[in-house]
Design a protein around this motif. Sequence first.
Motif, PDB file in Angstrom:
ATOM      1  N   GLY A  70       0.807  -1.216   0.000  1.00  0.00           N
ATOM      2  CA  GLY A  70       0.000   0.000   0.000  1.00  0.00           C
ATOM      3  C   GLY A  70       0.839   1.265   0.000  1.00  0.00           C
ATOM      4  N   VAL A  71       1.882   1.262   0.824  1.00  0.00           N
ATOM      5  CA  VAL A  71       2.765   2.432   0.883  1.00  0.00           C
ATOM      6  C   VAL A  71       3.491   2.622  -0.447  1.00  0.00           C
ATOM      7  CG1 VAL A  71       4.871   3.338   1.967  1.00  0.00           C
ATOM      8  CG2 VAL A  71       3.037   2.432   3.386  1.00  0.00           C
ATOM      9  N   LEU A  72       3.983   1.546  -1.034  1.00  0.00           N
ATOM     10  CA  LEU A  72       4.658   1.667  -2.329  1.00  0.00           C
ATOM     11  C   LEU A  72       3.703   2.121  -3.427  1.00  0.00           C
ATOM     12  CD1 LEU A  72       7.277  -1.194  -2.563  1.00  0.00           C
ATOM     13  CD2 LEU A  72       7.659   1.239  -2.838  1.00  0.00           C
ATOM     14  N   ALA A  73       2.467   1.645  -3.390  1.00  0.00           N
ATOM     15  CA  ALA A  73       1.475   2.101  -4.375  1.00  0.00           C
ATOM     16  C   ALA A  73       1.203   3.592  -4.199  1.00  0.00           C
ATOM     17  CB  ALA A  73       0.189   1.295  -4.243  1.00  0.00           C
ATOM     18  N   LEU A  74       1.110   4.042  -2.957  1.00  0.00           N
ATOM     19  CA  LEU A  74       0.897   5.472  -2.688  1.00  0.00           C
ATOM     20  C   LEU A  74       2.091   6.304  -3.153  1.00  0.00           C
ATOM     21  CD1 LEU A  74      -0.794   7.745  -1.421  1.00  0.00           C
ATOM     22  CD2 LEU A  74       0.352   7.240   0.753  1.00  0.00           C
ATOM     23  N   ILE A  75       3.297   5.845  -2.854  1.00  0.00           N
ATOM     24  CA  ILE A  75       4.499   6.558  -3.298  1.00  0.00           C
ATOM     25  C   ILE A  75       4.531   6.630  -4.822  1.00  0.00           C
ATOM     26  CG2 ILE A  75       7.021   6.377  -3.464  1.00  0.00           C
ATOM     27  CD1 ILE A  75       6.970   5.293  -0.562  1.00  0.00           C
ATOM     28  N   LEU A 124       4.565   9.981  -6.979  1.00  0.00           N
ATOM     29  CA  LEU A 124       5.628  10.246  -7.955  1.00  0.00           C
ATOM     30  C   LEU A 124       5.030  10.562  -9.326  1.00  0.00           C
ATOM     31  CD1 LEU A 124       8.461   7.651  -7.226  1.00  0.00           C
ATOM     32  CD2 LEU A 124       8.718  10.113  -7.422  1.00  0.00           C
ATOM     33  N   GLY A 125       3.988   9.836  -9.691  1.00  0.00           N
ATOM     34  CA  GLY A 125       3.312  10.112 -10.959  1.00  0.00           C
ATOM     35  C   GLY A 125       2.726  11.510 -10.982  1.00  0.00           C
ATOM     36  N   ALA A 126       2.070  11.887  -9.905  1.00  0.00           N
ATOM     37  CA  ALA A 126       1.506  13.238  -9.817  1.00  0.00           C
ATOM     38  C   ALA A 126       2.608  14.291  -9.842  1.00  0.00           C
ATOM     39  CB  ALA A 126       0.662  13.377  -8.546  1.00  0.00           C
ATOM     40  N   GLY A 127       3.708  14.017  -9.139  1.00  0.00           N
ATOM     41  CA  GLY A 127       4.842  14.947  -9.149  1.00  0.00           C
ATOM     42  C   GLY A 127       5.463  15.079 -10.525  1.00  0.00           C
TER      43      GLY A 127
END
Length: 189
Positions: A115-120, A124-127
Amino acid sequence: MMGLARKMAILGGMVLVLLIILTCLSIIGRLLNGVLHGSLMQGLAPALSDWLINYIGPINGDFELVEAGVAFAIFAFIPLCQITSGHASVDVVANAFPVKVNRFLRMVVAILFAGVLALITERLGAGMVGKYYNGETSFLLEFPTWWAYAASLFASSMAAVVAIYVAIVRTTEFMTGRIELWDGVEGEQ
């Protein structure tokens, strides 16, 4: 998944080796440039020193490249670390728990990590999209910063895929009682 994890680790290792070479060359160039500017070389061979100063020095923007490359390398190593259970753990208390409790804990940790990696990865995609649209560039080399985000996004996406796979496997192991991913943590049944 193990093949993907190994390929990502190899790619991360190659990037890391290139960054080490870049850093070493930059440090050597900085050192030699300092020597060429020194009074000894300026006194012995001023014309040669002045000529070499134009070609020998630190690599411009080396820290920008290292910053971008290390971010990629870190995400590239996560899949192998995750699939082999290579993350640091404190087993002092966990070793006293029954096997079923340890499997439950490993499942919960794997799910949380995925879950944390999916959120990161999503962030990153949004950034990356934000950096792309605002046209931000690095200070010295002036390369678009979204390139570094894109490289890290690729690596973190692969890490998220492997982490989700590991979470599914750990859940299956907990539900069935069978070990699917041997990592040396569990003993004989």
